[in-house]
Design an enzyme around this catalytic site. Structure first.
Site, short mmCIF file in Angstrom:
data_model
loop_
_atom_site.label_atom_id
_atom_site.label_comp_id
_atom_site.label_asym_id
_atom_site.label_seq_id
_atom_site.Cartn_x
_atom_site.Cartn_y
_atom_site.Cartn_z
N TYR A 117 0.65 -1.30 0.10
CA TYR A 117 0.05 0.10 0.15
C TYR A 117 0.66 1.13 -0.11
CZ TYR A 117 -3.69 -3.01 1.68
OH TYR A 117 -4.45 -4.37 1.82
N GLN A 139 -8.09 -13.26 5.55
CA GLN A 139 -8.82 -12.00 5.11
C GLN A 139 -9.42 -12.16 3.68
OE1 GLN A 139 -7.40 -7.11 4.46
NE2 GLN A 139 -6.48 -8.43 6.01
N LEU A 160 -17.62 -2.09 2.24
CA LEU A 160 -18.63 -0.96 1.62
C LEU A 160 -18.43 -0.95 0.08
CD1 LEU A 160 -17.97 1.88 3.99
CD2 LEU A 160 -20.01 0.55 3.86
N LYS A 182 -23.19 7.47 -1.95
CA LYS A 182 -22.63 8.61 -2.35
C LYS A 182 -22.17 8.61 -3.97
CE LYS A 182 -20.99 9.61 2.21
NZ LYS A 182 -20.16 9.85 3.12
N ARG A 230 -11.23 1.97 -9.39
CA ARG A 230 -12.47 2.10 -9.43
C ARG A 230 -12.96 2.48 -11.04
NH1 ARG A 230 -14.16 5.24 -4.15
NH2 ARG A 230 -12.26 6.51 -5.04
N GLY A 239 -11.87 1.64 5.38
CA GLY A 239 -10.78 2.74 5.24
C GLY A 239 -11.43 4.04 5.52
N GLN A 282 -14.65 10.74 8.33
CA GLN A 282 -15.06 9.34 7.85
C GLN A 282 -14.59 8.42 8.87
OE1 GLN A 282 -12.72 8.46 4.19
NE2 GLN A 282 -13.77 9.89 3.14
#
Length: 329
Positions: A57, A190, A221, A229, A242, A294, A300
Site C-alpha cells: 500500500y 482476510q 462498502l 454517495k 474504480r 478505510g 470518515q
C-alpha cells in the site's frame, strides 16, 4: 466497541478495524498524510484499536503513516495487522499486475513468499511501523511458485522470535488453508466480502466457522459504492482502481442506488448513514469476525467507528436480505 479473538491466537481485535490501503494512496489517487494520521487517532478514540496495513500500500507509505500514527498511542493497546508476499522491488514469484506508484511511475508487482523474502519483508515492516512485533502477519496473496509449507515455516520462525504474535492468510482458498494448517495454526483469513460480493459464503466461511478461524473482510462498502454517495457516470482518475471496475459502470451504480434507496429509510429511522447500516449488516453475518474499513480523514473514521453502536433486529436484517435478493434477481 466490540472485540473478538482471532481463532485461538490470543490476539483480540476490534470488530471494526481501520483499513489503511487508501491511506497509502496507491490505486486511490494519492494521500494526505496528516489526514490519515488524524483518521487513525479519531478511530482509536472510539475504540478502533486494530489497524490493517501492508507494504504494497503505497510501497511502504501506508506502513510509515501507521507507524507515525501509533507513536503517541500505547503499543500494547493497539493491534497491528500487516502482510507480506507482494514485492514491487524484486521480479520473482507469480507476476501479479502492472500498475503505477504514487508518483506515476510504472511498477510491476509480484506475489512472492519464499523464506528469505518473508524474513526481509518482516524486518522492513517493523522498521516502517516503528515497532518490534506485528500482532497479525498475513500472507497477502497465494504464491504458486513457493510451497506453502516453506512460507508457513518462515512465519512460524518469526513467531518463535517474538516478531509476530499470530499467523494469518489473505485471499486463501479452503484447500490452501488446509495445506497451511499442516505447518502452522492459522488465526484468520482476510477475504473480499460485501453485500454485492458474497462468494466466500459458499466454502471459506463454513470452513473457518468449523475450524475456529477468524474472518476479516475487506471492501465491505464495496470501494465506497455502498455508501450511496456514488452517482452514475461519476468520474474516477485513471490511477483509481474504480475507473475500470464494472461495478462502477453507470448501469450498475444506478441499480445499486435503487437498492440503497429501499433500505435508506431504515438507516434514517436509526439516525445512521447508509454506510453504517451496511457495516452493521456485514458484522451480523454468520462467521464474519471483522470488517476492515478505510478512512482518509477523521470525519470518515468517526462515521465508520460509530457503526458499531447501531443495533439491528432479526426482522430488520431479514428485510435487508429480501431487498438484496431482489437486487440479485
Amino acid at each position: 466497541m466490540e472485540f473478538q479473538e482471532l481463532g485461538a491466537s490470543g490476539v483480540k481485535v476490534s470488530r471494526i478495524t481501520f483499513g489503511s490501503w487508501a491511506a497509502g494512496g496507491w490505486m486511490w489517487g494519492g494521500t494526505e498524510q496528516n489526514d490519515a494520521v488524524g483518521a487513525i487517532h479519531a478511530s482509536y478514540e472510539l475504540g478502533v484499536t486494530s489497524i490493517d496495513t501492508a507494504p504494497i500500500y503505497g510501497q511502504g507509505l501506508s506502513e510509515q503513516i501507521v507507524g507515525e500514527a501509533i507513536k503517541s498511542l500505547p503499543r500494547d493497546k493497539v493491534q497491528l495487522l500487516s502482510k507480506f508476499g507482494m514485492r514491487w522491488d524484486l521480479a520473482q514469484g507469480d507476476f501479479a499486475m502492472k500498475t503505477k506508484d504514487n508518483a506515476g511511475h510504472d511498477l510491476d508487482v509480484y506475489k512472492y513468499a519464499s523464506r528469505g523474502s518473508i524474513i526481509k519483508e518482516c524486518e522492513d515492516s517493523l522498521k516502517r511501523l516503528g515497532t518490534d512485533y506485528i500482532d497479525l502477519y498475513q500472507q497477502h496473496w497465494p504464491d504458486t511458485t513457493t510451497p506453502i509449507d516453506e512460507t508457513m515455516e518462515a512465519v512460524q520462525r518469526l513467531m518463535e522470535q517474538g516478531k509476530v504474535r499470530a499467523a494469518g492468510v489473505s485471499n486463501y482458498s479452503v484447500a490452501q488453508m488446509e495445506e497451511a494448517e499442516k505447518t502452522i495454526d492459522l488465526a484468520s483469513n482476510q477475504v473480499p466480502y460485501s453485500m454485492l460480493r458474497r462468494g466466500v459464503e459458499q466454502d471459506v466461511v463454513p470452513y473457518c466457522q468449523a475450524h475456529h478461524k477468524g474472518i476479516l473482510v475487506y471492501s465491505p462498502l464495496q470501494l465506497g459504492l455502498l455508501t450511496g454517495k456514488m452517482k452514475p457516470g461519476q468520474y474516477f482518475d485513471a490511477s483509481d482502481l474504480r475507473s475500470t471496475n464494472k461495478l462502477f459502470q453507470p448501469e450498475s451504480v444506478a441499480r445499486v442506488n435503487g437498492f440503497l434507496n429501499k433500505i435508506r429509510p431504515l438507516a434514517e429511522t436509526k439516525g445512521a448513514t447508509l454506510g453504517q447500516l451496511v457495516l452493521r449488516w456485514t458484522l451480523a453475518q454468520p462467521g464474519i469476525t471483522v470488517a476492515l474499513v478505510g478512512a482518509r480523514n477523521p470525519e470518515q473514521a468517526v462515521q465508520n467507528a460509530r457503526a458499531i453502536d447501531l443495533q439491528l433486529s432479526f426482522e430488520e436484517i431479514d428485510f435487508i436480505n429480501k431487498q438484496l435478493q431482489a437486487l440479485a434477481a
